[in-house]
Design a protein around this motif. Structure first.
Motif, PDB file in Angstrom:
ATOM      1  N   GLU A 201       0.478  -7.077   5.013  1.00  0.00           N
ATOM      2  CA  GLU A 201       0.248  -5.730   4.481  1.00  0.00           C
ATOM      3  C   GLU A 201       1.505  -4.906   4.697  1.00  0.00           C
ATOM      4  O   GLU A 201       1.992  -4.797   5.826  1.00  0.00           O
ATOM      5  CB  GLU A 201      -0.933  -5.069   5.182  1.00  0.00           C
ATOM      6  CG  GLU A 201      -2.229  -5.798   4.971  1.00  0.00           C
ATOM      7  CD  GLU A 201      -3.376  -5.224   5.785  1.00  0.00           C
ATOM      8  OE1 GLU A 201      -3.127  -4.447   6.742  1.00  0.00           O
ATOM      9  OE2 GLU A 201      -4.521  -5.556   5.470  1.00  0.00           O
TER      10      GLU A 201
ATOM     11  N   GLU B 161      -5.905  -2.546  -2.734  1.00  0.00           N
ATOM     12  CA  GLU B 161      -7.223  -2.018  -2.373  1.00  0.00           C
ATOM     13  C   GLU B 161      -8.243  -2.219  -3.493  1.00  0.00           C
ATOM     14  O   GLU B 161      -9.446  -2.232  -3.245  1.00  0.00           O
ATOM     15  CB  GLU B 161      -7.151  -0.558  -1.930  1.00  0.00           C
ATOM     16  CG  GLU B 161      -6.357   0.383  -2.782  1.00  0.00           C
ATOM     17  CD  GLU B 161      -4.863   0.445  -2.461  1.00  0.00           C
ATOM     18  OE1 GLU B 161      -4.399   1.415  -1.847  1.00  0.00           O
ATOM     19  OE2 GLU B 161      -4.154  -0.477  -2.860  1.00  0.00           O
TER      20      GLU B 161
ATOM     21  N   GLU C 276      -9.399  -5.918  -2.624  1.00  0.00           N
ATOM     22  CA  GLU C 276      -9.290  -6.244  -1.205  1.00  0.00           C
ATOM     23  C   GLU C 276     -10.182  -7.406  -0.776  1.00  0.00           C
ATOM     24  O   GLU C 276      -9.770  -8.257   0.018  1.00  0.00           O
ATOM     25  CB  GLU C 276      -9.591  -5.011  -0.362  1.00  0.00           C
ATOM     26  CG  GLU C 276      -8.894  -5.073   0.973  1.00  0.00           C
ATOM     27  CD  GLU C 276      -8.316  -3.735   1.359  1.00  0.00           C
ATOM     28  OE1 GLU C 276      -9.097  -2.779   1.510  1.00  0.00           O
ATOM     29  OE2 GLU C 276      -7.097  -3.646   1.513  1.00  0.00           O
ATOM     30  N   SER C 277     -11.373  -7.494  -1.297  1.00  0.00           N
ATOM     31  CA  SER C 277     -12.282  -8.569  -0.893  1.00  0.00           C
ATOM     32  C   SER C 277     -11.811  -9.945  -1.370  1.00  0.00           C
ATOM     33  O   SER C 277     -12.291 -10.965  -0.877  1.00  0.00           O
ATOM     34  CB  SER C 277     -13.690  -8.298  -1.419  1.00  0.00           C
ATOM     35  OG  SER C 277     -13.710  -8.329  -2.837  1.00  0.00           O
TER      36      SER C 277
ATOM     37  N   TYR D   8      -3.717  -1.395 -10.330  1.00  0.00           N
ATOM     38  CA  TYR D   8      -4.082   0.019 -10.424  1.00  0.00           C
ATOM     39  C   TYR D   8      -5.090   0.290 -11.535  1.00  0.00           C
ATOM     40  O   TYR D   8      -6.006   1.076 -11.369  1.00  0.00           O
ATOM     41  CB  TYR D   8      -2.830   0.869 -10.631  1.00  0.00           C
ATOM     42  CG  TYR D   8      -3.118   2.349 -10.716  1.00  0.00           C
ATOM     43  CD1 TYR D   8      -3.454   3.067  -9.569  1.00  0.00           C
ATOM     44  CD2 TYR D   8      -3.072   3.024 -11.934  1.00  0.00           C
ATOM     45  CE1 TYR D   8      -3.735   4.421  -9.633  1.00  0.00           C
ATOM     46  CE2 TYR D   8      -3.341   4.381 -11.998  1.00  0.00           C
ATOM     47  CZ  TYR D   8      -3.671   5.071 -10.861  1.00  0.00           C
ATOM     48  OH  TYR D   8      -3.952   6.407 -10.922  1.00  0.00           O
TER      49      TYR D   8
ATOM     50  N   TRP E 232      -1.405  -1.987  -5.343  1.00  0.00           N
ATOM     51  CA  TRP E 232      -2.792  -1.508  -5.384  1.00  0.00           C
ATOM     52  C   TRP E 232      -3.767  -2.618  -4.971  1.00  0.00           C
ATOM     53  O   TRP E 232      -4.768  -2.874  -5.637  1.00  0.00           O
ATOM     54  CB  TRP E 232      -3.136  -0.928  -6.752  1.00  0.00           C
ATOM     55  CG  TRP E 232      -2.239   0.211  -7.098  1.00  0.00           C
ATOM     56  CD1 TRP E 232      -1.174   0.178  -7.967  1.00  0.00           C
ATOM     57  CD2 TRP E 232      -2.268   1.534  -6.565  1.00  0.00           C
ATOM     58  NE1 TRP E 232      -0.549   1.400  -7.988  1.00  0.00           N
ATOM     59  CE2 TRP E 232      -1.194   2.259  -7.141  1.00  0.00           C
ATOM     60  CE3 TRP E 232      -3.084   2.178  -5.641  1.00  0.00           C
ATOM     61  CZ2 TRP E 232      -0.942   3.587  -6.826  1.00  0.00           C
ATOM     62  CZ3 TRP E 232      -2.828   3.503  -5.335  1.00  0.00           C
ATOM     63  CH2 TRP E 232      -1.770   4.189  -5.922  1.00  0.00           C
TER      64      TRP E 232
ATOM     65  N   TYR F 233       3.085  -1.150   4.154  1.00  0.00           N
ATOM     66  CA  TYR F 233       2.722   0.252   3.905  1.00  0.00           C
ATOM     67  C   TYR F 233       3.987   1.064   3.692  1.00  0.00           C
ATOM     68  O   TYR F 233       4.935   0.968   4.489  1.00  0.00           O
ATOM     69  CB  TYR F 233       1.941   0.819   5.095  1.00  0.00           C
ATOM     70  CG  TYR F 233       0.621   0.123   5.315  1.00  0.00           C
ATOM     71  CD1 TYR F 233      -0.530   0.573   4.681  1.00  0.00           C
ATOM     72  CD2 TYR F 233       0.537  -1.002   6.125  1.00  0.00           C
ATOM     73  CE1 TYR F 233      -1.741  -0.077   4.870  1.00  0.00           C
ATOM     74  CE2 TYR F 233      -0.665  -1.662   6.304  1.00  0.00           C
ATOM     75  CZ  TYR F 233      -1.802  -1.192   5.678  1.00  0.00           C
ATOM     76  OH  TYR F 233      -2.995  -1.846   5.853  1.00  0.00           O
TER      77      TYR F 233
ATOM     78  N   TYR G 189       0.838  -1.182   0.000  1.00  0.00           N
ATOM     79  CA  TYR G 189       0.000   0.000   0.000  1.00  0.00           C
ATOM     80  C   TYR G 189       0.881   1.243   0.000  1.00  0.00           C
ATOM     81  O   TYR G 189       1.901   1.291   0.685  1.00  0.00           O
ATOM     82  CB  TYR G 189      -0.885   0.030   1.248  1.00  0.00           C
ATOM     83  CG  TYR G 189      -1.901  -1.076   1.320  1.00  0.00           C
ATOM     84  CD1 TYR G 189      -3.196  -0.873   0.859  1.00  0.00           C
ATOM     85  CD2 TYR G 189      -1.567  -2.314   1.850  1.00  0.00           C
ATOM     86  CE1 TYR G 189      -4.140  -1.890   0.935  1.00  0.00           C
ATOM     87  CE2 TYR G 189      -2.506  -3.339   1.930  1.00  0.00           C
ATOM     88  CZ  TYR G 189      -3.781  -3.115   1.468  1.00  0.00           C
ATOM     89  OH  TYR G 189      -4.722  -4.125   1.530  1.00  0.00           O
TER      90      TYR G 189
END
Length: 140
Positions: A122, A110, A113-114, A81, A108, A124, A32
């Motif tokens: 994760e 997110e 995510e599911s 993305y 990317w 960052y 992320y």
């Protein structure tokens, strides 16, 4: 929790070693960070630490790149993305990769995510205005 601050690209090799040592059992890493934070550059360092001599580049348009290590293991590098909807991940056959037991590095995440596995690491990456990076990681 893993946390390291760097001020130079030269430090990435050591941080990549430290990240992999901190999460030795993990295979799926979700990266992320804002555009330009250094996700691809850090993934390049991690892939080199895992033993690939392949040219590690962002799979922005291909969605996925595969790199081979010296022992012929695979590393899968995703960039979600540009996907328009989650169906594109299904069309790609994402689960074949994420549950393969091979390393998977996702930029990317997110966007899907599911679909991420239950225990993903994760990572960052936060950049400040002086070019320093804070890299933190945890397994969910």
């Amino acid at each position: 929790m893993f946390s390291e601050k760097i001020s130079s690209v030269k430090e990435l090799k050591q941080v990549a070693q430290n990240l992999m040592a901190a999460f030795p059992e993990q295979k799926v890493f979700a990266f992320y960070g804002k555009m330009g934070a250094g996700k691809t550059t850090f993934i390049q360092a991690v892939c080199k630490e895992l033993g690939t001599d392949d040219n590690v580049t962002s799979p922005t348009f291909a969605l996925i790149n595969e790199y081979k290590t010296k022992d012929l293991s695979s590393i899968f590098h995703f960039d979600f993305y540009r996907i328009k909807d989650i169906e594109e991940a299904f069309d790609l056959g994402y689960e074949d990769y994420l549950y393969s037991g091979e390393y998977c590095f996702i930029e990317w995440p997110e966007m899907i995510e599911s679909l991420l596995p239950e225990h993903v690491t994760e990572v960052y990456i936060q950049a400040d205005d002086k070019g320093n990076r804070l890299i933190t990681a945890r397994t969910t």
